[in-house]
Write a protein that holds these residues in place. Sequence first.
Motif, PDB file in Angstrom:
ATOM      1  N   UNK A 117       0.841  -1.343  -0.102  1.00 15.97           N
ATOM      2  CA  UNK A 117      -0.019  -0.102  -0.126  1.00 15.97           C
ATOM      3  C   UNK A 117       0.951   1.216   0.100  1.00 15.97           C
ATOM      4  N   UNK A 118       0.680   2.285  -0.806  1.00 16.98           N
ATOM      5  CA  UNK A 118       1.319   3.353  -1.085  1.00 16.98           C
ATOM      6  C   UNK A 118       0.774   4.445  -0.154  1.00 16.98           C
ATOM      7  N   UNK A 119       1.521   5.169   0.728  1.00 18.73           N
ATOM      8  CA  UNK A 119       1.091   6.240   1.438  1.00 18.73           C
ATOM      9  C   UNK A 119       0.926   7.411   0.902  1.00 18.73           C
ATOM     10  N   UNK A 120      -0.192   8.357   1.106  1.00 20.95           N
ATOM     11  CA  UNK A 120      -0.151   9.601   0.474  1.00 20.95           C
ATOM     12  C   UNK A 120      -0.335  10.705   1.697  1.00 20.95           C
ATOM     13  N   UNK A 121      -0.045  11.847   1.351  1.00 18.84           N
ATOM     14  CA  UNK A 121      -0.078  12.810   2.506  1.00 18.84           C
ATOM     15  C   UNK A 121      -0.679  14.033   1.605  1.00 18.84           C
ATOM     16  N   UNK A 122      -1.787  14.384   2.110  1.00 16.55           N
ATOM     17  CA  UNK A 122      -2.709  15.358   1.727  1.00 16.55           C
ATOM     18  C   UNK A 122      -2.187  16.759   1.904  1.00 16.55           C
ATOM     19  N   UNK A 123      -1.057  17.047   2.604  1.00 15.45           N
ATOM     20  CA  UNK A 123      -0.488  18.237   2.684  1.00 15.45           C
ATOM     21  C   UNK A 123       0.628  18.371   1.573  1.00 15.45           C
ATOM     22  N   UNK A 124       0.950  17.431   0.806  1.00 16.48           N
ATOM     23  CA  UNK A 124       2.058  17.524  -0.115  1.00 16.48           C
ATOM     24  C   UNK A 124       1.312  17.859  -1.275  1.00 16.48           C
ATOM     25  N   UNK A 125       1.618  18.778  -2.138  1.00 19.74           N
ATOM     26  CA  UNK A 125       0.999  19.272  -3.153  1.00 19.74           C
ATOM     27  C   UNK A 125       0.743  18.253  -4.426  1.00 19.74           C
ATOM     28  N   UNK A 126       1.739  17.325  -4.492  1.00 22.97           N
ATOM     29  CA  UNK A 126       1.610  16.286  -5.687  1.00 22.97           C
ATOM     30  C   UNK A 126       0.643  15.406  -5.107  1.00 22.97           C
ATOM     31  N   UNK A 127       0.601  14.990  -3.958  1.00 25.45           N
ATOM     32  CA  UNK A 127      -0.384  13.824  -3.666  1.00 25.45           C
ATOM     33  C   UNK A 127      -1.795  14.376  -3.494  1.00 25.45           C
ATOM     34  N   UNK A 128      -1.852  15.787  -3.129  1.00 25.11           N
ATOM     35  CA  UNK A 128      -3.190  16.321  -3.102  1.00 25.11           C
ATOM     36  C   UNK A 128      -3.506  16.437  -4.534  1.00 25.11           C
ATOM     37  N   UNK A 129      -2.911  16.634  -5.350  1.00 29.07           N
ATOM     38  CA  UNK A 129      -3.272  16.828  -6.777  1.00 29.07           C
ATOM     39  C   UNK A 129      -3.748  15.394  -7.239  1.00 29.07           C
ATOM     40  N   UNK A 130      -2.838  14.364  -6.791  1.00 32.75           N
ATOM     41  CA  UNK A 130      -3.412  12.950  -7.293  1.00 32.75           C
ATOM     42  C   UNK A 130      -4.706  12.659  -6.859  1.00 32.75           C
ATOM     43  N   UNK A 131      -4.705  12.714  -5.454  1.00 30.15           N
ATOM     44  CA  UNK A 131      -6.090  12.497  -4.920  1.00 30.15           C
ATOM     45  C   UNK A 131      -7.456  13.182  -5.707  1.00 30.15           C
TER      46      UNK A 131
END
Length: 539
Positions: free
Chosen positions: A224-238
Motif C-alpha cells: 500500500x502506497x502512503x499519500x500525504x494530503x499536505x503535499x501538493x503532488x499527493x493532493x493533486x493525485x487524490x
Amino acid sequence: MENRGYACNTKVGSAMDVDHCQQKEEEEEQEDPFLKFVDYARSELLSLEGDRNKDDDGSDGLGWSWIVSRILKTCIAYSSGVTPAILLSELSQAWSEQRWVGAPKKPLELINHLKKNHRRTKLPNTVTIDSIYAKNFLSLNSVLEAVIIDAFVLPGTNIHMLTLGDYWSSNIIDVYLHRRFYDLTGLQNGILKRGREIFLTGCYLRTATGGSGHPRLLPTEYLVILLDENQDDDAMLLGAQFCSDPFSSISLDAVNRGASYSLYARIEKIESSEIHRKFETLQRKQITLVDGDGVKLKFFLWGEQILLANLFRVGSMLALDKPYVNISVDCDTETSEDLCLEYGSETQLYLVPYIQHEEQVCVTLTPNRRHGSRPLGSFNSSQDLKFSQVSLPRDSQGTIDFSNYPFRSFVVDLRIKMTGISLYGAVTDIIKEENNQQTVFSLRIADTSGEIWTKLHFARFWSLGRVSFGHTVYISGLTCTMSKQKCLEVLWFENDIGASFINLSCLPALINSSCLHKLSRLTDIFYQTSYAQLLSYNF
C-alpha cells in the motif's frame, strides 16, 4: 597500465608473422565469452552507478578482479548454471552492499528529515529491518512501515528493486518489486520513488546464499502506497484521480462494458468472517467504506488477501484504483445496488493514514529518572574506501595493493612490490616441488601478453588431477617479489586474505551457462592445435 599485444614465442620471424600472431591472439581474446561478460557486467554496473560515484580522477573504483571473483563465486553457488540476470543481480547486490559499508550505522539523512513529520503510531504487526537481520526471519503477517531509499532496475534485466529503510532501524534492505507495481516506477507518474512511504506485508525473506551477502525480500503484491494530503503532488493525485467517482456512480453494466473506477473513502469498520463451503472454509475480511456522500460499500479480502487488512486502520482514508466490482449477497440495505468491491489483479491501493491527535502535557521527571537519548553510531566518511587507477593503498615497505585495481592485470604488467594481483590465463606447465615440507606447485600461466611461473603454497594436500595443460584458471591474491636469482617471482598462499584459485575449465556452472562459454566445432580443434605448434616453433 594498458593491454599490450600478445608476444609471440618465436626467436626469429618476419614482422608480418608477428603482426599476424598479434592480430590472431587479440581476436581470440575478444571472443572469450567469459571475459566479454565481465566487461559487459562492469559497464552495466557503471551505468547503474552513474557519474556521481566516480572518483575525482575519472576512475570508478570498480575492480576487475572483484567482478571476476563475484561471478565465479556465484557460479560455485549455482552449480546447475546461471543466466545473465542471475549474475547481474548478484553483482548489483554485492556492489551496492560494498558501497554501503559503514553507512548502515549512520542515520540516513532522508529518514531523519521525514521523521520530523512522522506522527503515526506503529501498526500492530510492525517489525523493524534491524529485527529482520537479527532474527534472519520474517513471518508472512508481519508489516513493514518503510521509506524508499532508492528505486532502480537490476542491470541487464527489467527487474525493479526498492531499497527500504524505516524510522527505527540503522539497516536497510532490498525488496524485489512485484510486477503489478512496475507502472508506478516509470517516468509517467513515478509514485514509487525516493522518499515515498509504503506499507507492505506478506513478504518472504530470501536469506543470504553462497552468492549473496545479505538477505532480500521477495516480491509481494500486498503493498500500500502512503499519500500525504499536505503535499501538493499527493493532493493533486487524490483530487484528479480519486475524488470524481462517488459510490453512487458505480454501475455493474458499465463495468461489464470495460469501465473502471477510482474511489476514495474512509475506513469505518474492519471485520473478520468465514465462508463455509462444501469442502473448505474460506477466510474473509470485510471492510466497510464510507465515501464523501455518506454512502457505504463493502470491500472484501479473500484467502491470502486478508494479509492486506494488517495495513489498514479504522479512520484512515483508502484510495482504490481499479477495484474489482462484484455482486454481494452479504450487503445490507445501506449499500449501493448490492454491489461490493474486491482486490483484483489490477487494483492499486493508496492510504492516507489516520493520525490520532493527542494533547501534549508536561510531566515533571522524578529525581530518579534520567533523560536523554543515546547517540546513534557515528560514521566517518573517510572510512568509505575509494580506489582509482592511480591511487592505490601502499604500505610502509612501498608494496601496492592491486586488489581493487579497476582494470585487468596482464603478465606484462607485473612488477616487484605488487600484491593483490589477479591473473586469468591458461596453464602451460605444472611442476610439483618434491623437496618441500609444504604442498607447493609451480604453474606456468599464459595470457595474451606473455607467460609467468606462479608458485602456489597450499595449506593442505591438493590434487593436481583437477588441473591439466590448457585449462583456464583464475588466481587472486598473488604477490610479486624478487627471487634469489634476481628474477621476478609470483607467490600465492592459500590462507592469505583474498586468495582464491578457481579452475574455470572444471566449473560445472560455466559449462551449463551459455552466457559464459562458447561451443567449439570439431573442425576448430585441428586449426587450434596447428596454430599452437606454429607459436612454439623455433625458426
